[in-house]
Design a protein around this motif. Sequence first.
Motif, PDB file in Angstrom:
ATOM      1  N   GLN A  52     -18.139  39.783 -18.459  1.00 36.95           N
ATOM      2  CA  GLN A  52     -19.186  38.853 -18.873  1.00 36.95           C
ATOM      3  C   GLN A  52     -19.051  37.478 -18.228  1.00 36.95           C
ATOM      4  OE1 GLN A  52     -18.854  38.913 -23.151  1.00 36.95           O
ATOM      5  NE2 GLN A  52     -20.031  40.809 -23.357  1.00 36.95           N
ATOM      6  N   ASN A  53     -17.963  37.258 -17.502  1.00 37.94           N
ATOM      7  CA  ASN A  53     -17.748  35.963 -16.860  1.00 37.94           C
ATOM      8  C   ASN A  53     -18.596  35.874 -15.589  1.00 37.94           C
ATOM      9  OD1 ASN A  53     -16.763  33.684 -15.487  1.00 37.94           O
ATOM     10  ND2 ASN A  53     -14.721  33.944 -16.377  1.00 37.94           N
ATOM     11  N   PRO A  54     -19.586  34.987 -15.535  1.00 32.10           N
ATOM     12  CA  PRO A  54     -20.476  34.913 -14.368  1.00 32.10           C
ATOM     13  C   PRO A  54     -19.758  34.521 -13.081  1.00 32.10           C
ATOM     14  CG  PRO A  54     -20.830  33.041 -15.834  1.00 32.10           C
ATOM     15  CD  PRO A  54     -19.937  33.996 -16.562  1.00 32.10           C
ATOM     16  N   ASN A  87     -17.073  43.269  -5.288  1.00 31.68           N
ATOM     17  CA  ASN A  87     -15.697  43.742  -5.168  1.00 31.68           C
ATOM     18  C   ASN A  87     -14.970  43.754  -6.511  1.00 31.68           C
ATOM     19  OD1 ASN A  87     -15.812  44.127  -2.372  1.00 31.68           O
ATOM     20  ND2 ASN A  87     -15.388  41.956  -1.992  1.00 31.68           N
ATOM     21  N   LEU A  88     -15.071  42.641  -7.247  1.00 29.44           N
ATOM     22  CA  LEU A  88     -14.340  42.537  -8.503  1.00 29.44           C
ATOM     23  C   LEU A  88     -14.922  43.440  -9.586  1.00 29.44           C
ATOM     24  CD1 LEU A  88     -13.694  38.692  -8.677  1.00 29.44           C
ATOM     25  CD2 LEU A  88     -12.019  40.486  -8.259  1.00 29.44           C
ATOM     26  N   TYR A  89     -16.215  43.614  -9.582  1.00 26.19           N
ATOM     27  CA  TYR A  89     -16.848  44.342 -10.675  1.00 26.19           C
ATOM     28  C   TYR A  89     -16.633  45.849 -10.591  1.00 26.19           C
ATOM     29  CZ  TYR A  89     -19.997  44.376 -14.633  1.00 26.19           C
ATOM     30  OH  TYR A  89     -20.516  44.484 -15.899  1.00 26.19           O
TER      31      TYR A  89
END
Length: 232
Positions: free
Chosen positions: A68-70, A76-78
């Motif tokens: 949930q952190n914009p 890549n991270l998601y």
Amino acid sequence: MQSYQCFDAIVIGSGPGGESAAMGLAKQGKSVAIIERYHCVGGGCTHWGTIPSKALRHTVSRITEFRQNPLLHNDNLYTIKPSFADILHHAAQVIKEQVRMRQDFYHRNGCKILYGEARFIDSKTIAVHHDDNSSDILEANFIIIATGSRPYRPETVDFTHARIYDSDTILQLTQQPKNIIIYGAGVIGCEYASIFRGLSVKVDLINTRSHLLAFLDQDMSDALSCHFSNDG
């Protein structure tokens, strides 16, 4: 081989109740023996109940915050998608540390730990049967039974089925399910519903009562229901 030992008190079970009783007696200068059926101290709270579920819930909460952190929303991270087996590995490390800490409590307070099955011989005598077929005989004026509880298993449900688990055996789940049905919406049911939903598992939570966690204030229960509904 059989040994005979005398103590001021014997505590059967090393969960929170047994631990509290043993520590209290030891600090009063009493000689205390702890009998634990499992191969490690801590009881169900440490190995199957409170500690594992809270460790799982904490990990899933961190995963949810990450998603949930914009600032962290990029391709890549998601792609990080830990499975239930992944977070179980983390919970196992927490359990290991809890066991080490509790063993240290007993040793520092001079409590003797015996692993095995406890059987009453008479009102002051206990036989402890070990896995290697040996046994010990313990005697004490005071015997405290702190054997905890276990999940209720209705006779009409086949718990030997490969896809049916209770709140203890769910920690043996090795594959990530696509969907799960949780029958019973008490504290444990709601907790695991939250854990699995946080791992993107489709969850059907079956509640046999008029509203979730009936012991709570109605507004709190409604808020929890709303949260679950919004979370899918």
